[in-house]
Design a protein around this motif. Structure first.
Motif, PDB file in Angstrom:
ATOM      1  N   PHE A   1       0.829  -1.209   0.000  1.00  0.00           N
ATOM      2  CA  PHE A   1       0.000   0.000   0.000  1.00  0.00           C
ATOM      3  C   PHE A   1       0.863   1.258   0.000  1.00  0.00           C
ATOM      4  O   PHE A   1       0.695   2.138  -0.848  1.00  0.00           O
ATOM      5  CB  PHE A   1      -0.929  -0.020   1.214  1.00  0.00           C
ATOM      6  CG  PHE A   1      -1.773   1.214   1.343  1.00  0.00           C
ATOM      7  CD1 PHE A   1      -1.422   2.224   2.243  1.00  0.00           C
ATOM      8  CD2 PHE A   1      -2.896   1.393   0.563  1.00  0.00           C
ATOM      9  CE1 PHE A   1      -2.179   3.367   2.359  1.00  0.00           C
ATOM     10  CE2 PHE A   1      -3.660   2.544   0.670  1.00  0.00           C
ATOM     11  CZ  PHE A   1      -3.299   3.532   1.574  1.00  0.00           C
ATOM     12  N   TYR A   2       1.777   1.349   0.948  1.00  0.00           N
ATOM     13  CA  TYR A   2       2.561   2.585   1.051  1.00  0.00           C
ATOM     14  C   TYR A   2       3.535   2.736  -0.104  1.00  0.00           C
ATOM     15  O   TYR A   2       3.827   3.853  -0.535  1.00  0.00           O
ATOM     16  CB  TYR A   2       3.268   2.670   2.408  1.00  0.00           C
ATOM     17  CG  TYR A   2       2.324   3.139   3.487  1.00  0.00           C
ATOM     18  CD1 TYR A   2       1.874   2.283   4.484  1.00  0.00           C
ATOM     19  CD2 TYR A   2       1.837   4.444   3.475  1.00  0.00           C
ATOM     20  CE1 TYR A   2       0.979   2.721   5.447  1.00  0.00           C
ATOM     21  CE2 TYR A   2       0.945   4.885   4.430  1.00  0.00           C
ATOM     22  CZ  TYR A   2       0.512   4.013   5.409  1.00  0.00           C
ATOM     23  OH  TYR A   2      -0.391   4.446   6.352  1.00  0.00           O
TER      24      TYR A   2
ATOM     25  N   VAL B   1       1.363   4.200  -2.737  1.00  0.00           N
ATOM     26  CA  VAL B   1       1.008   5.598  -2.426  1.00  0.00           C
ATOM     27  C   VAL B   1       2.194   6.511  -2.722  1.00  0.00           C
ATOM     28  O   VAL B   1       2.030   7.558  -3.355  1.00  0.00           O
ATOM     29  CB  VAL B   1       0.569   5.712  -0.946  1.00  0.00           C
ATOM     30  CG1 VAL B   1       0.572   7.161  -0.486  1.00  0.00           C
ATOM     31  CG2 VAL B   1      -0.815   5.099  -0.751  1.00  0.00           C
TER      32      VAL B   1
ATOM     33  N   PHE C   1       2.358   9.481  -5.442  1.00  0.00           N
ATOM     34  CA  PHE C   1       2.570  10.888  -5.090  1.00  0.00           C
ATOM     35  C   PHE C   1       3.828  11.460  -5.731  1.00  0.00           C
ATOM     36  O   PHE C   1       3.907  12.658  -5.987  1.00  0.00           O
ATOM     37  CB  PHE C   1       2.592  11.074  -3.572  1.00  0.00           C
ATOM     38  CG  PHE C   1       1.202  11.133  -2.977  1.00  0.00           C
ATOM     39  CD1 PHE C   1       0.852  10.300  -1.934  1.00  0.00           C
ATOM     40  CD2 PHE C   1       0.256  12.000  -3.469  1.00  0.00           C
ATOM     41  CE1 PHE C   1      -0.431  10.350  -1.396  1.00  0.00           C
ATOM     42  CE2 PHE C   1      -1.018  12.057  -2.944  1.00  0.00           C
ATOM     43  CZ  PHE C   1      -1.367  11.221  -1.906  1.00  0.00           C
TER      44      PHE C   1
ATOM     45  N   LEU D   1       2.521  12.472  -8.910  1.00  0.00           N
ATOM     46  CA  LEU D   1       1.673  13.655  -8.735  1.00  0.00           C
ATOM     47  C   LEU D   1       2.536  14.908  -8.624  1.00  0.00           C
ATOM     48  O   LEU D   1       2.252  15.931  -9.248  1.00  0.00           O
ATOM     49  CB  LEU D   1       0.803  13.506  -7.483  1.00  0.00           C
ATOM     50  CG  LEU D   1      -0.106  14.694  -7.141  1.00  0.00           C
ATOM     51  CD1 LEU D   1      -1.109  14.967  -8.237  1.00  0.00           C
ATOM     52  CD2 LEU D   1      -0.827  14.437  -5.811  1.00  0.00           C
ATOM     53  N   LYS D   2       3.617  14.799  -7.856  1.00  0.00           N
ATOM     54  CA  LYS D   2       4.499  15.960  -7.683  1.00  0.00           C
ATOM     55  C   LYS D   2       5.161  16.337  -9.015  1.00  0.00           C
ATOM     56  O   LYS D   2       5.286  17.516  -9.345  1.00  0.00           O
ATOM     57  CB  LYS D   2       5.564  15.653  -6.622  1.00  0.00           C
ATOM     58  CG  LYS D   2       6.477  16.823  -6.302  1.00  0.00           C
ATOM     59  CD  LYS D   2       6.516  17.127  -4.829  1.00  0.00           C
ATOM     60  CE  LYS D   2       7.138  18.498  -4.600  1.00  0.00           C
ATOM     61  NZ  LYS D   2       7.556  18.730  -3.224  1.00  0.00           N
TER      62      LYS D   2
ATOM     63  N   TYR E   1       3.907  15.763 -11.946  1.00  0.00           N
ATOM     64  CA  TYR E   1       2.828  16.316 -12.768  1.00  0.00           C
ATOM     65  C   TYR E   1       2.621  17.791 -12.414  1.00  0.00           C
ATOM     66  O   TYR E   1       2.474  18.647 -13.292  1.00  0.00           O
ATOM     67  CB  TYR E   1       1.548  15.508 -12.527  1.00  0.00           C
ATOM     68  CG  TYR E   1       0.369  15.942 -13.351  1.00  0.00           C
ATOM     69  CD1 TYR E   1      -0.702  16.624 -12.774  1.00  0.00           C
ATOM     70  CD2 TYR E   1       0.300  15.659 -14.715  1.00  0.00           C
ATOM     71  CE1 TYR E   1      -1.789  17.019 -13.530  1.00  0.00           C
ATOM     72  CE2 TYR E   1      -0.783  16.058 -15.476  1.00  0.00           C
ATOM     73  CZ  TYR E   1      -1.823  16.732 -14.880  1.00  0.00           C
ATOM     74  OH  TYR E   1      -2.899  17.131 -15.629  1.00  0.00           O
ATOM     75  N   TYR E   2       2.634  18.102 -11.132  1.00  0.00           N
ATOM     76  CA  TYR E   2       2.479  19.473 -10.656  1.00  0.00           C
ATOM     77  C   TYR E   2       3.644  20.340 -11.134  1.00  0.00           C
ATOM     78  O   TYR E   2       3.440  21.448 -11.636  1.00  0.00           O
ATOM     79  CB  TYR E   2       2.358  19.454  -9.132  1.00  0.00           C
ATOM     80  CG  TYR E   2       2.843  20.691  -8.409  1.00  0.00           C
ATOM     81  CD1 TYR E   2       3.846  20.616  -7.450  1.00  0.00           C
ATOM     82  CD2 TYR E   2       2.288  21.943  -8.671  1.00  0.00           C
ATOM     83  CE1 TYR E   2       4.279  21.754  -6.772  1.00  0.00           C
ATOM     84  CE2 TYR E   2       2.721  23.069  -8.004  1.00  0.00           C
ATOM     85  CZ  TYR E   2       3.727  22.968  -7.058  1.00  0.00           C
ATOM     86  OH  TYR E   2       4.160  24.082  -6.408  1.00  0.00           O
TER      87      TYR E   2
ATOM     88  N   ASN F   1       3.244  21.009 -14.857  1.00  0.00           N
ATOM     89  CA  ASN F   1       2.029  21.629 -15.387  1.00  0.00           C
ATOM     90  C   ASN F   1       1.620  22.937 -14.723  1.00  0.00           C
ATOM     91  O   ASN F   1       0.833  23.687 -15.279  1.00  0.00           O
ATOM     92  CB  ASN F   1       0.850  20.652 -15.267  1.00  0.00           C
ATOM     93  CG  ASN F   1       0.931  19.545 -16.270  1.00  0.00           C
ATOM     94  OD1 ASN F   1       0.597  19.717 -17.440  1.00  0.00           O
ATOM     95  ND2 ASN F   1       1.421  18.393 -15.843  1.00  0.00           N
ATOM     96  N   TYR F   2       2.124  23.193 -13.530  1.00  0.00           N
ATOM     97  CA  TYR F   2       1.653  24.383 -12.829  1.00  0.00           C
ATOM     98  C   TYR F   2       2.513  25.603 -13.144  1.00  0.00           C
ATOM     99  O   TYR F   2       3.738  25.538 -13.123  1.00  0.00           O
ATOM    100  CB  TYR F   2       1.662  24.140 -11.315  1.00  0.00           C
ATOM    101  CG  TYR F   2       1.308  25.369 -10.518  1.00  0.00           C
ATOM    102  CD1 TYR F   2       2.297  26.188  -9.981  1.00  0.00           C
ATOM    103  CD2 TYR F   2      -0.023  25.742 -10.352  1.00  0.00           C
ATOM    104  CE1 TYR F   2       1.965  27.335  -9.271  1.00  0.00           C
ATOM    105  CE2 TYR F   2      -0.361  26.885  -9.647  1.00  0.00           C
ATOM    106  CZ  TYR F   2       0.638  27.674  -9.114  1.00  0.00           C
ATOM    107  OH  TYR F   2       0.305  28.812  -8.426  1.00  0.00           O
TER     108      TYR F   2
ATOM    109  N   LEU G   1      -2.625  29.495 -13.307  1.00  0.00           N
ATOM    110  CA  LEU G   1      -3.503  29.617 -12.147  1.00  0.00           C
ATOM    111  C   LEU G   1      -4.394  30.844 -12.289  1.00  0.00           C
ATOM    112  O   LEU G   1      -5.610  30.773 -12.063  1.00  0.00           O
ATOM    113  CB  LEU G   1      -2.680  29.712 -10.857  1.00  0.00           C
ATOM    114  CG  LEU G   1      -3.509  29.920  -9.584  1.00  0.00           C
ATOM    115  CD1 LEU G   1      -4.358  28.692  -9.296  1.00  0.00           C
ATOM    116  CD2 LEU G   1      -2.615  30.233  -8.390  1.00  0.00           C
TER     117      LEU G   1
END
Lengths: 468, 187
Positions: B30-31, B34, B38, B41-42, B44-45, B48-49, B54
């Motif tokens: 699981f971890y 996760v 993440f 996700l980081k 991707y951020y 893209n950010y 914004l």
């Protein structure tokens, strides 16, 4: 043949969806709660940039932008937003982003790309589905506890109660949380009956997801622990059950702090503490308000008798049916959430009451079952059901028209009262009295449901405007 | 072959019950999942950010709101809860008006043109301007330009910075301007 009777659920679910869908984008008014947009903005921003951005009035964020975000033209509407611009904070940590990913994700799939695109006509649609599925979950839990007929009654009330219908449209975390709360309880029930370990695992997963909607979802974990304690005397087995349930729940719930740490651990911790130190807005009269006021938003009240009937039922079944273990599976979750609600406080928004509703309604169904088997308490059920019946009649029938039927109403009340008195005497042993009481109980419940549907159907934009 | 460790009979497994082993395996898997998620996700951020994206996300008007040709069709109702505000009132033909009180904190550009552009974004109409003044607001053209006052003094420069608690009144032509100015004088 046994399965055929479950086909009755189809029209109930269709009714539930239809009532929720009618005027869903008008009632409650768009903008009466900024949280609806905020959750969806968080989901949309996560999908587009991988970065959560939303509305917050919590202090502690270091990045704030004020802007007039005129979604649904809320700034051009009287009585919704006022002239104060929206404060956008980032990264947004007020609540876990689960609900936002659902509603914001749906809006994104439908073409919404900027904040102003996330109108309620889009973002409330997933809530209609969640609300309808929750009706099914209420049926399943009530069926497991009290049997088929009480479960049908509970699901009908939950499908049609105006307060629940209107509240379930709103994009609030509590609406998502309650579905998984019920499912977690259902699986822990399955586990307590069959002792199959996979059910305990599933229950833990669902309890964890409940927390991922809103932190007060920890009620699901607490309820599960208490239920495990009360259903098992073997200490070794109990320890194993509690460890599995807790570890699985906490592992799922820990996704939120890990997510916060990825973006900004300092802000995450600051917001977490600010959230837990919010003004105790519910006040010392919170319990009284819970029983007597039926708020939907911050300032709108919608009179509905079912929650009060539910509270009376909760007390009835917890005092009168101590020997029947199944009743604790409704009383415990309700009181656990009550303790969490009273402890954490916060602003007295109507949507904070949503997690009570399924348990209150199932309690009414449980009372119906109990009194059906013990007709000497017929009068008690009459009093419980007279609350929603009386309120619904006053909403559906105009005063002038009611005066025309008031004599009939009084006659019916007198007859029912006489029957209640008969039921408290030895006459309740007569089969004719028992049968009459049971038929009347069934009839009164049907009448109550009919009036509830009529009441829900009249709530439109004009009606909502006049509600205070 | 017998010397190869028999996993089922290791000392550790003799002390760790099966359910606990399952739990530990679950936690590891699981971890691991996760953390990998993440990390993605980081990334991707980070890819893209941008602050510009914004601001576009926050301030772009909705395609569902539509654009109106009537600058007086909508108004921002209610007052902001702050002492830092500006009043901007538009007076159109046919006795129509749009009265708005807006918090200055929502504006990056505190010039008159900046505030009018922001009002146009909120209420959904277009602004056309030249160096000499406002040509049109929505479909309503000025004659030859819209006339604006700031605190009852004629506005000569659209780039003029607006001070706190100022009132901007704009009229499409002199007739309407004098009508409302006469009304104010009478009051």
């Amino acid at each position: 043949m046994k399965l055929i009777k479950y086909l009755i659920l189809i029209p109930i679910l269709l009714l539930a969806y239809n009532l929720r869908f009618t005027n869903y984008d008008k009632v409650p008014f768009p903008g009466q709660s900024q949280d609806e947009y905020s959750f969806s903005w968080v989901g949309m921003s996560l999908l587009q940039f991988g970065y959560p951005v939303g509305y917050s009035n919590i202090t502690g964020y270091s990045h704030n932008i004020s802007s007039y975000i005129n979604v649904d033209r809320i700034f051009n509407s009287i009585g919704t937003r006022g002239g104060q611009p929206t404060t956008i904070s980032r990264p947004w940590f007020d609540h876990p982003p689960t609900l936002g990913l659902i509603t914001g994700g749906f809006a994104y799939l439908k073409g919404a790309r900027v904040m102003e695109d996330a109108g309620v006509f889009l973002i409330r649609k997933p809530m209609l589905i969640i609300g309808t599925i929750t009706v099914l979950a209420v049926f399943l839990l009530a069926n497991r506890l009290f049997g088929f007929l009480p479960a049908i009654f509970a699901s009908l009330v939950y499908a049609t109660s105006p307060l629940i219908v209107v509240s379930s449209r709103m994009v609030q975390a509590e609406n998502g949380m309650i579905l998984f709360y019920i499912l977690s309880l259902l699986f822990i029930l399955y586990y307590c009956d069959k002792r199959k370990i996979s059910y305990l695992w599933i229950s833990g997963l669902l309890a964890g997801v409940t927390i991922l909607f809103k932190i007060v979802g920890i009620s699901a974990w607490l309820s599960g622990i208490i239920i495990l304690f009360s259903s098992n005397n073997d200490r070794k087995l109990l320890l194993k059950e509690i460890v599995i349930f807790t570890v699985v729940t906490i592992s799922i719930a820990s996704i939120f702090p890990i997510y916060g740490t990825i973006y900004d651990p300092t802000t995450f911790v600051k917001i977490l503490f600010t959230n837990s130190n919010r003004t105790y807005g519910v006040g010392s009269q919170a319990w009284y308000s819970l029983l007597t006021q039926v708020k939907i938003t911050a300032g709108k009240f919608l009179t509905d008798g079912w929650p009060l009937s539910g509270w009376i039922s909760i007390f009835v079944i917890s005092l009168f049916t101590k020997s029947n273990k199944k009743f604790i599976y409704i009383v415990i979750p309700c009181f656990v959430y009550l303790i969490v609600y009273l402890f954490l406080g916060g602003e007295p928004y109507g949507w904070h009451h949503i997690p009570f509703f399924p348990f209150l309604i199932i309690a009414v169904a449980g009372t119906y079952k109990y009194i059906n088997e013990n007709v000497e308490y017929f009068g008690l059920l009459l009093l419980i059901l007279l609350i929603p019946i009386g309120i619904n009649i006053s909403k559906v029938v105009k005063n002038a028209d009611f005066n025309n039927i008031s004599m009939l109403w009084r006659l019916v009340i007198i007859c029912l009262a006489l029957l209640s008195l008969m039921c408290t005497t030895k006459l309740n042993q007569l089969s004719i009295v028992k049968k009459t009481a049971r038929v009347l109980i069934f009839g009164i419940c049907c009448f109550a449901i009919y009036l509830t549907v009529r009441y829900s159907a009249i709530i439109d934009f004009g009606y909502w405007f006049g509600v205070n | 072959m017998k010397k190869i460790i028999d996993i089922k009979n290791t000392r550790a497994n003799q002390f760790i019950p099966a359910w606990l082993r399952t739990l530990l395996v679950y936690l590891f898997v699981f971890y691991f999942s996760v953390i990998v998620s993440f990390i993605f996700l980081k990334r991707y951020y980070q890819n893209n950010y941008t602050d510009e994206k914004l601001m576009a996300f926050i301030q772009t008007p909705s395609k569902y709101n539509g654009v109106t040709g009537d600058p007086c069709l909508y108004a921002v109702y209610g007052d902001p809860v702050t002492d830092n505000y500006v009043r901007i009132n538009l007076y159109c033909l046919g006795n129509k008006s749009s009265l708005n009180t807006l918090a200055l904190e929502a504006f990056k550009n505190h010039s008159t043109l900046g505030i009018i552009n922001e009002l146009a974004r909120i209420n959904g109409f277009e602004v056309k301007s030249k160096d000499k003044g406002l040509v049109s607001l929505g479909d309503l053209s000025g004659n030859p330009y819209w006339q604006c006052d700031v605190n009852d003094a004629p506005l000569l420069d659209l780039t003029q910075e607006i001070t706190n608690q100022s009132t901007i009144n704009c009229y499409p032509n002199k007739d309407i301007a004098s009508k409302y100015r006469r009304k104010d004088e009478t009051n």
